[in-house]
Design a protein around this motif. Structure first.
Motif, PDB file in Angstrom:
ATOM      1  N   LYS A  49      -4.748  -3.726  -2.229  1.00  0.00           N
ATOM      2  CA  LYS A  49      -5.625  -4.198  -1.168  1.00  0.00           C
ATOM      3  C   LYS A  49      -7.069  -3.866  -1.526  1.00  0.00           C
ATOM      4  CE  LYS A  49      -6.089  -3.687   3.833  1.00  0.00           C
ATOM      5  NZ  LYS A  49      -5.590  -2.935   4.996  1.00  0.00           N
ATOM      6  N   ASP A  50      -7.967  -4.845  -1.333  1.00  0.00           N
ATOM      7  CA  ASP A  50      -9.391  -4.627  -1.526  1.00  0.00           C
ATOM      8  C   ASP A  50      -9.991  -4.319  -0.163  1.00  0.00           C
ATOM      9  OD1 ASP A  50     -12.106  -4.665  -2.058  1.00  0.00           O
ATOM     10  OD2 ASP A  50     -12.043  -6.506  -3.244  1.00  0.00           O
ATOM     11  N   ASN A  51     -10.415  -3.074   0.037  1.00  0.00           N
ATOM     12  CA  ASN A  51     -10.981  -2.651   1.313  1.00  0.00           C
ATOM     13  C   ASN A  51     -12.500  -2.788   1.357  1.00  0.00           C
ATOM     14  OD1 ASN A  51      -8.495  -1.942   2.405  1.00  0.00           O
ATOM     15  ND2 ASN A  51      -8.591   0.100   1.538  1.00  0.00           N
ATOM     16  N   GLY A  52     -13.077  -3.490   0.426  1.00  0.00           N
ATOM     17  CA  GLY A  52     -14.531  -3.654   0.379  1.00  0.00           C
ATOM     18  C   GLY A  52     -15.178  -2.575  -0.465  1.00  0.00           C
ATOM     19  N   ALA A  53     -15.150  -1.341   0.007  1.00  0.00           N
ATOM     20  CA  ALA A  53     -15.765  -0.235  -0.733  1.00  0.00           C
ATOM     21  C   ALA A  53     -14.776   0.438  -1.678  1.00  0.00           C
ATOM     22  CB  ALA A  53     -16.330   0.797   0.238  1.00  0.00           C
ATOM     23  N   SER A  54     -13.487   0.080  -1.564  1.00  0.00           N
ATOM     24  CA  SER A  54     -12.480   0.710  -2.419  1.00  0.00           C
ATOM     25  C   SER A  54     -11.272  -0.214  -2.576  1.00  0.00           C
ATOM     26  CB  SER A  54     -12.027   2.042  -1.820  1.00  0.00           C
ATOM     27  OG  SER A  54     -11.346   1.822  -0.602  1.00  0.00           O
ATOM     28  N   TYR A  55     -10.437   0.119  -3.565  1.00  0.00           N
ATOM     29  CA  TYR A  55      -9.139  -0.521  -3.725  1.00  0.00           C
ATOM     30  C   TYR A  55      -8.098   0.468  -3.219  1.00  0.00           C
ATOM     31  CZ  TYR A  55     -11.441  -3.730  -6.979  1.00  0.00           C
ATOM     32  OH  TYR A  55     -12.274  -4.653  -7.553  1.00  0.00           O
ATOM     33  N   GLU A  56      -7.024  -0.074  -2.639  1.00  0.00           N
ATOM     34  CA  GLU A  56      -5.919   0.768  -2.204  1.00  0.00           C
ATOM     35  C   GLU A  56      -4.625   0.202  -2.766  1.00  0.00           C
ATOM     36  OE1 GLU A  56      -5.065   2.672   1.947  1.00  0.00           O
ATOM     37  OE2 GLU A  56      -4.202   0.650   1.910  1.00  0.00           O
ATOM     38  N   LEU A  57      -3.869   1.050  -3.456  1.00  0.00           N
ATOM     39  CA  LEU A  57      -2.569   0.664  -3.992  1.00  0.00           C
ATOM     40  C   LEU A  57      -1.508   1.429  -3.233  1.00  0.00           C
ATOM     41  CD1 LEU A  57      -4.572   0.426  -6.587  1.00  0.00           C
ATOM     42  CD2 LEU A  57      -2.427   0.333  -7.810  1.00  0.00           C
ATOM     43  N   LYS A  58      -0.438   0.732  -2.847  1.00  0.00           N
ATOM     44  CA  LYS A  58       0.710   1.383  -2.232  1.00  0.00           C
ATOM     45  C   LYS A  58       1.928   1.008  -3.057  1.00  0.00           C
ATOM     46  CE  LYS A  58      -0.820   2.098   2.412  1.00  0.00           C
ATOM     47  NZ  LYS A  58      -0.351   2.379   3.738  1.00  0.00           N
ATOM     48  N   ALA A  59       2.558   2.022  -3.635  1.00  0.00           N
ATOM     49  CA  ALA A  59       3.738   1.821  -4.468  1.00  0.00           C
ATOM     50  C   ALA A  59       4.958   2.354  -3.736  1.00  0.00           C
ATOM     51  CB  ALA A  59       3.575   2.531  -5.806  1.00  0.00           C
ATOM     52  N   GLU A  60       6.000   1.529  -3.665  1.00  0.00           N
ATOM     53  CA  GLU A  60       7.252   1.935  -3.036  1.00  0.00           C
ATOM     54  C   GLU A  60       8.124   2.614  -4.087  1.00  0.00           C
ATOM     55  OE1 GLU A  60       9.134  -1.418  -1.224  1.00  0.00           O
ATOM     56  OE2 GLU A  60       7.303  -2.034  -0.186  1.00  0.00           O
ATOM     57  N   LEU A  61       8.385   3.906  -3.889  1.00  0.00           N
ATOM     58  CA  LEU A  61       9.159   4.691  -4.842  1.00  0.00           C
ATOM     59  C   LEU A  61      10.272   5.458  -4.118  1.00  0.00           C
ATOM     60  CD1 LEU A  61       6.047   6.032  -6.776  1.00  0.00           C
ATOM     61  CD2 LEU A  61       7.584   4.222  -7.521  1.00  0.00           C
ATOM     62  N   THR A 124      -1.895  10.165  -2.484  1.00  0.00           N
ATOM     63  CA  THR A 124      -0.978  10.910  -1.630  1.00  0.00           C
ATOM     64  C   THR A 124       0.425  10.347  -1.806  1.00  0.00           C
ATOM     65  OG1 THR A 124      -1.377   9.448   0.258  1.00  0.00           O
ATOM     66  CG2 THR A 124      -2.744  11.424   0.106  1.00  0.00           C
ATOM     67  N   PHE A 125       1.424  11.186  -1.559  1.00  0.00           N
ATOM     68  CA  PHE A 125       2.818  10.762  -1.660  1.00  0.00           C
ATOM     69  C   PHE A 125       3.548  11.248  -0.421  1.00  0.00           C
ATOM     70  CE2 PHE A 125       7.221  10.868  -3.023  1.00  0.00           C
ATOM     71  CZ  PHE A 125       7.328   9.690  -3.752  1.00  0.00           C
ATOM     72  N   LYS A 126       4.096  10.307   0.360  1.00  0.00           N
ATOM     73  CA  LYS A 126       4.821  10.670   1.578  1.00  0.00           C
ATOM     74  C   LYS A 126       5.933   9.656   1.826  1.00  0.00           C
ATOM     75  CE  LYS A 126       4.351  11.604   6.457  1.00  0.00           C
ATOM     76  NZ  LYS A 126       3.526  11.552   7.643  1.00  0.00           N
ATOM     77  N   ASP A 127       7.128  10.156   2.063  1.00  0.00           N
ATOM     78  CA  ASP A 127       8.289   9.330   2.404  1.00  0.00           C
ATOM     79  C   ASP A 127       8.535   8.214   1.388  1.00  0.00           C
ATOM     80  OD1 ASP A 127       8.647  10.861   4.726  1.00  0.00           O
ATOM     81  OD2 ASP A 127       7.380   9.531   5.919  1.00  0.00           O
ATOM     82  N   GLY A 128       8.390   8.519   0.106  1.00  0.00           N
ATOM     83  CA  GLY A 128       8.662   7.535  -0.938  1.00  0.00           C
ATOM     84  C   GLY A 128       7.565   6.523  -1.154  1.00  0.00           C
ATOM     85  N   ILE A 129       6.403   6.703  -0.521  1.00  0.00           N
ATOM     86  CA  ILE A 129       5.278   5.779  -0.684  1.00  0.00           C
ATOM     87  C   ILE A 129       4.119   6.520  -1.355  1.00  0.00           C
ATOM     88  CG2 ILE A 129       3.606   4.262   0.456  1.00  0.00           C
ATOM     89  CD1 ILE A 129       6.418   3.228   0.781  1.00  0.00           C
ATOM     90  N   LEU A 130       3.708   6.033  -2.510  1.00  0.00           N
ATOM     91  CA  LEU A 130       2.527   6.557  -3.204  1.00  0.00           C
ATOM     92  C   LEU A 130       1.335   5.710  -2.794  1.00  0.00           C
ATOM     93  CD1 LEU A 130       1.183   8.357  -5.434  1.00  0.00           C
ATOM     94  CD2 LEU A 130       1.727   6.498  -7.024  1.00  0.00           C
ATOM     95  N   THR A 131       0.300   6.348  -2.253  1.00  0.00           N
ATOM     96  CA  THR A 131      -0.920   5.649  -1.851  1.00  0.00           C
ATOM     97  C   THR A 131      -2.062   6.153  -2.716  1.00  0.00           C
ATOM     98  OG1 THR A 131      -0.119   5.486   0.425  1.00  0.00           O
ATOM     99  CG2 THR A 131      -2.464   5.115   0.072  1.00  0.00           C
ATOM    100  N   VAL A 132      -2.703   5.234  -3.421  1.00  0.00           N
ATOM    101  CA  VAL A 132      -3.815   5.586  -4.312  1.00  0.00           C
ATOM    102  C   VAL A 132      -5.067   4.888  -3.796  1.00  0.00           C
ATOM    103  CG1 VAL A 132      -4.650   5.589  -6.689  1.00  0.00           C
ATOM    104  CG2 VAL A 132      -2.187   5.672  -6.246  1.00  0.00           C
ATOM    105  N   THR A 133      -6.124   5.669  -3.593  1.00  0.00           N
ATOM    106  CA  THR A 133      -7.406   5.127  -3.152  1.00  0.00           C
ATOM    107  C   THR A 133      -8.392   5.241  -4.299  1.00  0.00           C
ATOM    108  OG1 THR A 133      -6.940   5.840  -0.896  1.00  0.00           O
ATOM    109  CG2 THR A 133      -9.220   5.277  -1.409  1.00  0.00           C
ATOM    110  N   LEU A 134      -8.994   4.105  -4.668  1.00  0.00           N
ATOM    111  CA  LEU A 134      -9.914   4.032  -5.805  1.00  0.00           C
ATOM    112  C   LEU A 134     -11.258   3.494  -5.318  1.00  0.00           C
ATOM    113  CD1 LEU A 134      -7.287   2.282  -8.045  1.00  0.00           C
ATOM    114  CD2 LEU A 134      -8.001   4.641  -8.313  1.00  0.00           C
ATOM    115  N   PRO A 135     -12.206   4.375  -4.997  1.00  0.00           N
ATOM    116  CA  PRO A 135     -13.518   3.908  -4.539  1.00  0.00           C
ATOM    117  C   PRO A 135     -14.241   3.130  -5.641  1.00  0.00           C
ATOM    118  CG  PRO A 135     -13.219   6.238  -4.071  1.00  0.00           C
ATOM    119  CD  PRO A 135     -12.100   5.823  -4.968  1.00  0.00           C
ATOM    120  N   LYS A 136     -14.880   2.061  -5.238  1.00  0.00           N
ATOM    121  CA  LYS A 136     -15.643   1.267  -6.197  1.00  0.00           C
ATOM    122  C   LYS A 136     -16.916   2.015  -6.575  1.00  0.00           C
ATOM    123  CE  LYS A 136     -13.983  -3.144  -4.427  1.00  0.00           C
ATOM    124  NZ  LYS A 136     -14.361  -4.414  -3.801  1.00  0.00           N
TER     125      LYS A 136
END
Length: 154
Positions: A49-61, A124-136
């Motif tokens: 997801k492109d949040n404007g000021a950052s990218y957000e990746l959510k990986a289902e693991l 962050t990693f919670k309940d099998g979901i990895l969330t990565v925030t990458l500020p532009k």
């Protein structure tokens, strides 16, 4: 800019031809033929997801822990890699195996991402979901053209 690296091409791009892959495909267990990953083996789903000021990746693991996952960023490529080793054993009273199931596997996905501020990345990693925030990265300020005076020679 953001781009995906084809999962099936992450290992030695020209190491084998299509004919060799066909025989590898034929040697796979029947249950793996019906996976949604096709010829590439197991994979995991990632939303970007492109949040404007950052990218957000959510990986289902699902089924993995934080310790099973590694995250790296090098040469504008973000790589999410997993490795899981699991052994389940059932023995009778003599200690003989009644059933033994072992699983050793790994998965990896890479994403081309440039113009990010590496020092502010977070995961962050919670309940099998990895969330990565990458500020532009902040866009460089455009400087006004500098005027150079022209002097006349007498």
């Amino acid at each position: 800019m953001f781009g995906l690296v084809p999962f099936g091409m992450r290992n030695e791009l020209a190491a084998e031809d299509d004919f060799d892959r066909l025989f590898d495909f034929m040697n796979r267990p029947l249950s793996s033929l019906f996976s949604d990953a096709g010829f590439t083996g197991r994979s995991f789903h990632v939303d970007v997801k492109d949040n404007g000021a950052s990218y957000e990746l959510k990986a289902e693991l699902p089924g993995l822990t934080k310790d099973d996952v590694s995250l790296s960023y090098k040469d504008n490529y973000l790589t999410i890699a997993t490795k899981k080793e699991d052994v389940k054993e059932e023995k009778d009273e003599k200690g003989s195996y009644i059933r033994r199931e072992c699983y050793n596997g790994s998965m990896s996905r890479s994403f081309y991402i440039d113009d990010i501020d590496e020092s502010k990345c977070d995961a962050t990693f919670k309940d099998g979901i990895l969330t990565v925030t990458l500020p532009k990265a902040a866009a460089p300020k455009e400087e006004a053209p500098k005027q150079i005076p022209i002097h006349s020679i007498a």
